[in-house]
Design a protein around this motif. Structure first.
Motif, PDB file in Angstrom:
ATOM      1  N   SER A   1       5.842  10.268   1.920  1.00 45.56           N
ATOM      2  CA  SER A   1       5.416   8.876   1.756  1.00 45.56           C
ATOM      3  C   SER A   1       5.521   8.202   3.119  1.00 45.56           C
ATOM      4  O   SER A   1       6.541   8.344   3.810  1.00 45.56           O
ATOM      5  CB  SER A   1       6.308   8.168   0.733  1.00 45.56           C
ATOM      6  N   VAL A   2       4.454   7.493   3.546  1.00 42.37           N
ATOM      7  CA  VAL A   2       4.424   6.875   4.872  1.00 42.37           C
ATOM      8  C   VAL A   2       4.177   5.375   4.746  1.00 42.37           C
ATOM      9  O   VAL A   2       3.698   4.883   3.715  1.00 42.37           O
ATOM     10  CB  VAL A   2       3.340   7.518   5.758  1.00 42.37           C
ATOM     11  N   ASP A   3       4.484   4.647   5.828  1.00 41.85           N
ATOM     12  CA  ASP A   3       4.245   3.205   5.874  1.00 41.85           C
ATOM     13  C   ASP A   3       4.092   2.795   7.351  1.00 41.85           C
ATOM     14  O   ASP A   3       4.504   3.531   8.264  1.00 41.85           O
ATOM     15  CB  ASP A   3       5.410   2.458   5.227  1.00 41.85           C
TER      16      ASP A   3
ATOM     17  N   ASP B   1       0.852  -1.196   0.000  1.00 39.05           N
ATOM     18  CA  ASP B   1       0.000   0.000   0.000  1.00 39.05           C
ATOM     19  C   ASP B   1       0.889   1.248   0.000  1.00 39.05           C
ATOM     20  O   ASP B   1       1.955   1.276   0.630  1.00 39.05           O
ATOM     21  CB  ASP B   1      -0.889   0.018   1.244  1.00 39.05           C
ATOM     22  N   GLU B   2       0.442   2.294  -0.724  1.00 32.16           N
ATOM     23  CA  GLU B   2       1.200   3.544  -0.809  1.00 32.16           C
ATOM     24  C   GLU B   2       0.285   4.707  -0.432  1.00 32.16           C
ATOM     25  O   GLU B   2      -0.867   4.780  -0.899  1.00 32.16           O
ATOM     26  CB  GLU B   2       1.744   3.775  -2.221  1.00 32.16           C
ATOM     27  N   LEU B   3       0.778   5.635   0.410  1.00 31.65           N
ATOM     28  CA  LEU B   3       0.044   6.858   0.758  1.00 31.65           C
ATOM     29  C   LEU B   3       0.986   8.041   0.545  1.00 31.65           C
ATOM     30  O   LEU B   3       2.004   8.156   1.216  1.00 31.65           O
ATOM     31  CB  LEU B   3      -0.436   6.834   2.208  1.00 31.65           C
ATOM     32  N   PHE B   4       0.658   8.880  -0.432  1.00 33.59           N
ATOM     33  CA  PHE B   4       1.471  10.054  -0.754  1.00 33.59           C
ATOM     34  C   PHE B   4       0.687  11.309  -0.386  1.00 33.59           C
ATOM     35  O   PHE B   4      -0.502  11.426  -0.715  1.00 33.59           O
ATOM     36  CB  PHE B   4       1.818  10.110  -2.241  1.00 33.59           C
ATOM     37  N   THR B   5       1.352  12.257   0.274  1.00 30.59           N
ATOM     38  CA  THR B   5       0.755  13.564   0.570  1.00 30.59           C
ATOM     39  C   THR B   5       1.623  14.642  -0.075  1.00 30.59           C
ATOM     40  O   THR B   5       2.805  14.766   0.266  1.00 30.59           O
ATOM     41  CB  THR B   5       0.676  13.819   2.080  1.00 30.59           C
TER      42      THR B   5
END
Length: 728
Positions: free
Chosen positions: A154-156, A136-140
Motif C-alpha cells: 500500500s502506497v501514499d 486515495d488507495e493503491l494496492f499492489t
C-alpha cells in the motif's frame, strides 16, 4: 530517466537502484528483510513517499511487514488491529478497481477501510491526470508463482502528486513482483529444510533399520541407528561394509544362501525392467549369539539407462510377530480344515450383516460359490417369511444387550426358489476394547428334519421310507465330500506343477538371457575398436533381441500368474489405482500431451491390487501406443454399478482395431494388421486372463467416431460409490 509509455520516474537513476535492490534481495535471509528492501527501493526511486508491504494468510492474518516513510507506531498499531474481513477484501479487489496488476480505489469510490459497515457504491472512473487526493488507495498484490495472493503493498504521497495510470505504476509493480519472488523462494527453502530435518529425524528415531547400498561397490552408504539394537554394532561402523561381509558377520548360517540369492535376484529383476520391492525373511545373529527374525524389503533404483545405481531397503524385527503368526497360522489351518470340509454352513460376519467368511458348503445349500455369497448381503437370500422377521427382531434385541439368543431358525431361498430351513448358533466377536465387531456361527439345514418330524406326526407309516431317504442323502453327502477331497488333492498337484514350471522359466531361461545381455554390452564396450560398422550393429541387435526375449518371458510369466492369488483380493479404490498408473506412464515419457478424464470420486472393486494395476496399465498404455498420429490422445474413463458388478469403460480416440482383427485381439501373441508400435502381443491376453481369474470379464467395441472402447467388469464391493467427473 524516461522509458517509452511511462511518466518520469524521478530525478535519480531508478534502473541502477533496481539493479542494486535485485542483487540485495537475492541475499535476503528472511521475508521481512526482502519486504524492507523493496520498501526502501520504492522510496529511493522517488515513486512514493510512504509504502507498507505486508504478508497475509488466507484468513487475512498479518505476517511479515516491510515499510518506509511510515511511523513505526502505525505499524505496531496495524499488528494489533483485527484482521480485515473477507467481504471487505473482496470489495476492494474488484475488477472495476483493477489498474494493471494493482487496484486503485479513489476516495470518491466511497470505500472507507476504517469503517467496514459503510455502504460501498459503484466506483467512478478516475481522471488519470488528476491530482492525488487524501483517501486515495493503491494496492499492489504480492503474488505467488501460481497466481495466488500472499500479501499486499500500500502506497501514499506519490512524488509527482498524480493519480496512477497503468504506465506509471509499472516500475512499482516490477519492484513488488521481485520482492514476492524472493519471499516465495525463502518459503520454499524453509520448507525444504524442514522436510530434510524431518527425514533425518525419522531416520534417526525409526525402529526399523533404513539403509542404502551402492550397487557398484555392493557396500552400505547409509544405515540408520536402529541397526545397533539389532546387531549390537553402531551404525557408523557399518557404513562402507560390503554386503558379503554383512551376510558373513550377522546373517544366520542357514539363511546366508537365501539372502545372497535375494540380492542377486533383485539386481537381475531390475535389469529386466522390474522395479517392485523384493521381500524376504531371515535370521540375524548378534555378536552375543542372540538370534532375531527380520523381514527385509529391498528395491532397486536405476538411472535413465536402466542401470541399477543403488539398493534401498527396510529391515524390521519380526521375532514377536513370527512367533505369534506361527501359532495363529496353525490355529487358522485347523479351523479352515474343519470349516472347509464340514457339511454345516460355517461363517463369520460383521455387525452390519456383511459376510466375511463362508464355508464351501454354501454351494450345496444355495447353489452359489462362496465368492458370490460374500459379494452379497445375507438378507438377499432370505424368504419374506414371518419366521425371519421374528428371528431378526430377537437377534437385534440380543445384539444390543451383547448376548446372542441361540439357536434361531431362518428360512432361506435355495435353488429354484426352494425354501431351506436352517437353524443357526452364533457367538459374538469382540475387539480388544470389548466392543462387538461381528459374529461367528454355524448353520445347519433342518429342512429335512422338520419335514421328517411333520411326516412322523401325520403319517407314521412312512417313517421307514423317510429314514431310507435320509440315509441316502448322508451317503451322497459323504460321496461328495470324498470327491471334493480328491479334486482338492488334484488341484494342489496341478498348482505344484505350475509352480515348478514358473521356477524353471524364471531361473533356467532368464539367467542365460541376463548373461547374454551382459556379454553383448561388454563386447560393445571392450572391442568396439575391433569391430566394423556391421559388427557394432550386430552387437546392438543382439542386446536388443535379448531384452525383447526377456520382456517376452516376463510377459509369459505374468500371463501364467495373472489373477491366481485369490487371497490377495480386497476392496481397492479404482480411482487411486488409475492415478498411480497414469503418473507412472507420465514419468516414463509415454503420456506426452495426452489427456485422461475419469470420474473424480473413488469407487471400490473387489480385486488383487497388483492385478488391478496391471489391467489399467495395459489398457491405458495400449491407448497411448496405438494413437492417431494427427491428433493428441484423449482417454475417457467412466464406471457404473449394475447387477452386482462394477463396469468400467475406457474410451480413446486412437486408430481403433481393424474389423478383421476384432475377434482375435485377446489371443496370445496376436498383433493386429499394420501394427507399427513394438510389443509382444501379450498385453490384452494378460488383461483377459486377469479378469477371468478375478470373476470378471473384458470386451471391446469400436467407437462410432473412431477409436476404441474396452469394457472391464469386476465384482462390486458393498461399499462402492460414485462422484462427479474431473480431468487428470
Amino acid at each position: 530517466m524516461d522509458t517509452p509509455g511511462t511518466r518520469e520516474i524521478g530525478t535519480r537513476n531508478p534502473w541502477g537502484t533496481f539493479t542494486a535492490f535485485e542483487q540485495a534481495v537475492r541475499r535476503a535471509g528472511t521475508e521481512t528483510q526482502a519486504l524492507q528492501l523493496a520498501a526502501e527501493a520504492v522510496i529511493e526511486c522517488e515513486l512514493y513517499r510512504c509504502i507498507v508491504l505486508s504478508l497475509h494468510d488466507d484468513q487475512g492474518n498479518l505476517g511479515a511487514i516491510g515499510y518506509a516513510g511510515v511511523p513505526s507506531e502505525l505499524i505496531e498499531a496495524a499488528r494489533r488491529a483485527p484482521r480485515v474481513r473477507k467481504e471487505v477484501r473482496e470489495a476492494v479487489l474488484k475488477e472495476e478497481h483493477r489498474l494493471g496488476q494493482s487496484y486503485f480505489i479513489p476516495v470518491e469510490a466511497g470505500i472507507d477501510l476504517t469503517d467496514e459497515a459503510r455502504h460501498i457504491p459503484s466506483a467512478q472512473s478516475p481522471d488519470p491526470m488528476a491530482e492525488w487526493r487524501a483517501g486515495d488507495e493503491l494496492f499492489t498484490p504480492l503474488r505467488r508463482s501460481d497466481g495466488g495472493i500472499m500479501g499486499f503493498s500500500s502506497v501514499d504521497e506519490p512524488f509527482d502528486r498524480r493519480r496512477p495510470t497503468t504506465e506509471s505504476i509499472r516500475f512499482l509493480e516490477l519492484i513488488i513482483s521481485r520482492a514476492a519472488a524472493a519471499v516465495e523462494h525463502l518459503g520454499t527453502l524453509r520448507g525444504q529444510a524442514a522436510i530434510e530435518e524431518r527425514i533425518q529425524r525419522i531416520v534417526a528415531n525409526a525402529e526399523d533399520v533404513i539403509y542404502q547400498i551402492n550397487a557398484a561397490t555392493r557396500s552400505f552408504t547409509m544405515i540408520s541407528p536402529a541397526i545397533q539394537i539389532l546387531t549390537g554394532v553402531d551404525s557408523a561402523e557399518l557404513v562402507g561394509l560390503a554386503t558379503g561381509d554383512w551376510i558373513r558377520r550377522f546373517v544366520h548360517p542357514d539363511d546366508r544362501e537365501m539372502i545372497t540369492q535375494h540380492y542377486l535376484e533383485l539386481g537381475d529383476a531390475a535389469l529386466g525392467g522390474t522395479t517392485r520391492p523384493a521381500v524376504c525373511e531371515y535370521r540375524v545373529r548378534r555378536q552375543s549369539g542372540v538370534v532375531r527374525w527380520v523381514r527385509e524389503k529391498t528395491w532397486a533404483s536405476t538411472d535413465e539407462d536402466g542401470q541399477v545405481i543403488t539398493f534401498e531397503g527396510l529391515i524390521r524385527d519380526i521375532t514377536p510377530v513370527r512367533s505369534l503368526s506361527g501359532q495363529l497360522e496353525r490355529t487358522e489351518q485347523r479351523y479352515h480344515l474343519i470349516a472347509d470340509n464340514a457339511r454345516d454352513l460355517i461363517y463369520t460376519r460383521d455387525v452390519d450383516g456383511a459376510m466375511t467368511y463362508v464355508s464351501p458348503s454354501v454351494t450345496d445349500y444355495l447353489g452359489i460359490s462362496p465368492e458370490e455369497f460374500l459379494n452379497s448381503h445375507f438378507s438377499s437370500w432370505l424368504n419374506d417369511s414371518p419366521r425371519n422377521r421374528i428371528a431378526f427382531e430377537a437377534f437385534n434385541a440380543a445384539l444390543e444387550s451383547t448376548a446372542i439368543a441361540s439357536p434361531f431358525t431362518l428360512e432361506l431361498r435355495g435353488p429354484d426358489s426352494r425354501t431351506i430351513l436352517m437353524e443357526f448358533n452364533e457367538s459374538l466377536i469382540h475387539d480388544e476394547f470389548g466392543r462387538v465387531i461381528g459374529a461367528q456361527g454355524v448353520g445347519r439345514d433342518i429342512t429335512e428334519r422338520e419335514e421328517l418330524l411333520n411326516s412322523l406326526r401325520t403319517q407314521s407309516e412312512r417313517a421307514d421310507a423317510s429314514n431310507v431317504a435320509l440315509k441316502s442323502l448322508v451317503s451322497e453327502s459323504r460321496r461328495r465330500q470324498q470327491k471334493a477331497i480328491e479334486l482338492s488333492r488334484q488341484l494342489r498337484a496341478k498348482n505344484k506343477e505350475l509352480e515348478s514350471f514358473v521356477h524353471i522359466v524364471s531361473h533356467d531361461l532368464r539367467a542365460p538371457l541376463i548373461t547374454l545381455q551382459g556379454l553383448s554390452g561388454q563386447l560393445r564396450r571392450r572391442y568396439a575398436r575391433l569391430l566394423d560398422e556391421r559388427g557394432r550393429e550386430i552387437t546392438l541387435q543382439l542386446g536388443a533381441e535379448a531384452k525383447r526375449l526377456m520382456r517376452l518371458i516376463t510377459g509369459l510369466l505374468d500371463y501364467a500368474r495373472a489373477g491366481s492369488d485369490e487371497s490377495a483380493r480386497r476392496a481397492v479404490d479404482l480411482g487411486l489405482v488409475t492415478e498411480s498408473v497414469w503418473t507412472r506412464l507420465t514419468e516414463s515419457g509415454l503420456v506426452g500431451d495426452s489427456a485422461l478424464r475419469c470420474p473424480d470420486s473413488p469407487i471400490l472393486v473387489w480385486a488383487d491390487p497388483v492385478a488391478l494395476e496391471r489391467v489399467m496399465e495395459n489398457l491405458l498404455s495400449n491407448a497411448l501406443i496405438h494413437r492417431d498420429p494427427i491428433r493428441p490422445v484423449e482417454i475417457e474413463l467412466s464406471w457404473e454399478s449394475r447387477d452386482g458388478q462394477i463396469e468400467v469403460a475406457i474410451r480413446d480416440n486412437g486408430r481403433g482395431v481393424d474389423p478383421d482383427d476384432r475377434d482375435r485381439i485377446f489371443e496370445l501373441f496376436f498383433r493386429g494388421q499394420g501394427a507399427e508400435a513394438p510389443g509382444s502381443g501379450l498385453g490384452l491376453a494378460i488383461v483377459k486372463r486377469i479378469m477371468e481369474a478375478s470373476s470378471g470379464s473384458v470386451s471391446y467395441e469400436p467407437n462410432p467416431g473412431g477409436g476404441s472402447t474396452f469394457y472391464v467388469r469386476w465384482p462390486a464391493h458393498p461399499t462402492a460409490f460414485h462422484r462427479s467427473a474431473s480431468t487428470l
